[in-house]
Scaffold this motif. Sequence first.
Motif, short mmCIF file in Angstrom:
data_model
loop_
_atom_site.label_atom_id
_atom_site.label_comp_id
_atom_site.label_asym_id
_atom_site.label_seq_id
_atom_site.Cartn_x
_atom_site.Cartn_y
_atom_site.Cartn_z
N PHE A 289 55.13 29.02 70.69
CA PHE A 289 54.40 28.33 69.64
C PHE A 289 55.20 28.30 68.34
CE2 PHE A 289 51.05 29.44 72.52
CZ PHE A 289 50.10 28.45 72.37
N GLY A 290 55.07 27.22 67.61
CA GLY A 290 55.53 27.15 66.24
C GLY A 290 54.33 26.91 65.35
N LEU A 291 54.23 27.66 64.25
CA LEU A 291 53.07 27.59 63.38
C LEU A 291 53.52 27.39 61.93
CD1 LEU A 291 51.15 30.66 64.78
CD2 LEU A 291 50.88 28.29 65.46
N VAL A 292 52.80 26.53 61.22
CA VAL A 292 53.06 26.31 59.80
C VAL A 292 51.71 26.22 59.09
CG1 VAL A 292 54.07 24.80 58.06
CG2 VAL A 292 55.18 25.04 60.29
N GLU A 293 51.55 27.02 58.02
CA GLU A 293 50.32 26.95 57.24
C GLU A 293 50.64 26.97 55.75
OE1 GLU A 293 45.96 29.02 56.62
OE2 GLU A 293 47.54 30.14 57.60
N PRO A 294 50.69 25.80 55.11
CA PRO A 294 50.82 25.77 53.66
C PRO A 294 49.47 26.03 53.00
CG PRO A 294 50.83 23.55 54.54
CD PRO A 294 50.76 24.47 55.72
N VAL A 295 49.39 27.04 52.15
CA VAL A 295 48.15 27.41 51.46
C VAL A 295 48.26 26.95 50.01
CG1 VAL A 295 46.68 29.32 50.72
CG2 VAL A 295 47.76 29.37 52.98
N ASN A 296 47.29 26.15 49.55
CA ASN A 296 47.37 25.62 48.19
C ASN A 296 46.34 26.19 47.23
OD1 ASN A 296 44.98 24.18 48.90
ND2 ASN A 296 46.23 22.53 49.76
N SER A 297 45.41 27.02 47.73
CA SER A 297 44.43 27.60 46.81
C SER A 297 43.76 28.82 47.44
CB SER A 297 43.36 26.57 46.42
OG SER A 297 42.62 26.15 47.57
N ILE A 298 43.23 29.69 46.59
CA ILE A 298 42.38 30.79 46.99
C ILE A 298 41.02 30.56 46.38
CG2 ILE A 298 41.98 33.28 46.90
CD1 ILE A 298 44.99 33.68 46.77
N LYS A 299 39.98 30.53 47.20
CA LYS A 299 38.64 30.17 46.77
C LYS A 299 37.81 31.41 46.43
CE LYS A 299 39.37 25.76 47.53
NZ LYS A 299 39.41 24.76 46.44
N GLY A 300 36.91 31.25 45.44
CA GLY A 300 36.02 32.32 45.04
C GLY A 300 34.70 32.28 45.79
N PRO A 301 33.71 33.11 45.36
CA PRO A 301 32.43 33.21 46.07
C PRO A 301 31.66 31.91 46.17
CG PRO A 301 32.71 35.04 44.54
CD PRO A 301 33.81 34.07 44.26
N ASN A 302 31.81 31.00 45.21
CA ASN A 302 31.07 29.74 45.22
C ASN A 302 31.94 28.56 45.64
OD1 ASN A 302 28.64 30.94 44.25
ND2 ASN A 302 29.57 31.02 42.20
N GLY A 303 33.12 28.84 46.15
CA GLY A 303 33.99 27.77 46.62
C GLY A 303 34.92 27.21 45.57
N GLY A 304 34.83 27.70 44.34
CA GLY A 304 35.72 27.23 43.30
C GLY A 304 37.11 27.85 43.44
N THR A 305 38.12 27.13 42.97
CA THR A 305 39.49 27.62 43.05
C THR A 305 39.73 28.70 42.01
OG1 THR A 305 40.31 25.51 43.89
CG2 THR A 305 41.93 26.99 42.90
N VAL A 306 40.14 29.88 42.46
CA VAL A 306 40.42 31.00 41.57
C VAL A 306 41.88 31.00 41.15
CG1 VAL A 306 40.43 33.52 41.38
CG2 VAL A 306 38.57 32.37 42.59
N VAL A 307 42.76 30.70 42.07
CA VAL A 307 44.18 30.65 41.77
C VAL A 307 44.85 29.69 42.75
CG1 VAL A 307 44.66 32.62 43.30
CG2 VAL A 307 46.29 32.04 41.51
N ARG A 308 45.92 29.07 42.29
CA ARG A 308 46.70 28.16 43.14
C ARG A 308 48.06 28.79 43.42
NH1 ARG A 308 44.39 23.33 43.91
NH2 ARG A 308 42.75 22.66 42.48
N PRO A 309 48.16 29.58 44.45
CA PRO A 309 49.43 30.23 44.77
C PRO A 309 50.32 29.30 45.58
CG PRO A 309 47.80 30.90 46.34
CD PRO A 309 47.10 29.96 45.38
N ASP A 310 51.52 29.75 45.78
CA ASP A 310 52.46 29.05 46.66
C ASP A 310 52.69 29.95 47.86
OD1 ASP A 310 54.41 27.59 47.89
OD2 ASP A 310 55.99 28.10 46.46
N ILE A 311 51.93 29.73 48.92
CA ILE A 311 52.02 30.55 50.12
C ILE A 311 52.42 29.67 51.29
CG2 ILE A 311 50.83 32.09 51.73
CD1 ILE A 311 48.90 32.79 49.52
N ASN A 312 53.46 30.03 51.97
CA ASN A 312 53.87 29.31 53.17
C ASN A 312 54.05 30.33 54.30
OD1 ASN A 312 54.36 26.44 52.27
ND2 ASN A 312 55.59 27.57 50.79
#
Length: 316
Positions: free
Chosen positions: A58-81
């Motif tokens: 398998f090859g897997l790729v997951e670009p993550v563009n945000s971390i969500k808080g308790p109500n679904g709002g964006t808490v931080v926009r990290p650069d995670i690959n």
Amino acid sequence: MHRDGSLPRKNAFVRAAVLAMLVVAPCAAAQTLGHYIGGFSGLDNGTSAPPGFYAAEFGLVEPVNSIKGPNGGTVVRPDINVGGAITAFSYTSQKKILGGEYGLAFMVPVLNTRFNSNLFNKSAQSAGISDILFEPVNLGWAKGAANYTLNYAFYAPTGDFDPNSALNPGLGFWEHQVSGGMSLSLDKKKLWNASALTIWEFNHSKLGEDLKPGPIFNAEYSFGRRFFKYQMNAGFVGYASQKLSADSGSAVGSLTQGYRDRGFGAGGEWKFTDIKHRLAYDVRFEQQYGVQLRTSGQVVVFSITYLKMTPPKPSK
């Protein structure tokens, strides 16, 4: 082929591969996830592989563009690959248990992750073997237009884990996983198909840390159509994931204590099985949405599987 005329399913590999896509961000707004990430079982996820031996990469790729808080709002926009290469092996015997064909699976993931966040003024990366999955029980039944599967697996904390590190190849805890599902042919020619799978995660406490992730329920579904003499299956896939009870322990962040994370995803999948050359190909893309207390982004999975199916015994 299956008894219903459909092509073989490497379901154990797809369930196993989810381990390699986990991201645990060092953020008070994100909870600890389980080893299973929604959206990886895809088309025909209620069908176990027929008798034979299977080896997959398998090859897997997951670009993550945000971390969500308790109500679904964006808490931080990290650069995670997150990138991963996963080797998996599966075997289904012709022996039956409770009337179902018995199989087992084993998977070793290797991860490479990088994290960078301006909020924490911190960057980190990790690479190495992640937690290994063992599936000692995989049962499959076929009855008329339907196929059924019931499985038990566990994850061993074999990957490196440091609770003080921003990212780790391993998650640092044992997990039990029970899953069951059904695939159904919707027309007489068995071209149109639908499937559903539920996955239940039961977690132990983290090693070296007073934190126990709550149990998690995942539900996945698909709707597809077969082409080219049943060699190709393409269609829509989606999932929903919900933590059933909050994380517990003194290490739980004050901002997430008492909350239960969740996530949804939807996308498409293309599968092709080359029986002549004993190879199967699979590509899946899903967009995550409705996320709370988790990372959010996209997931891309692609794989190639070697098939060595066992001919059915002649009927007496």
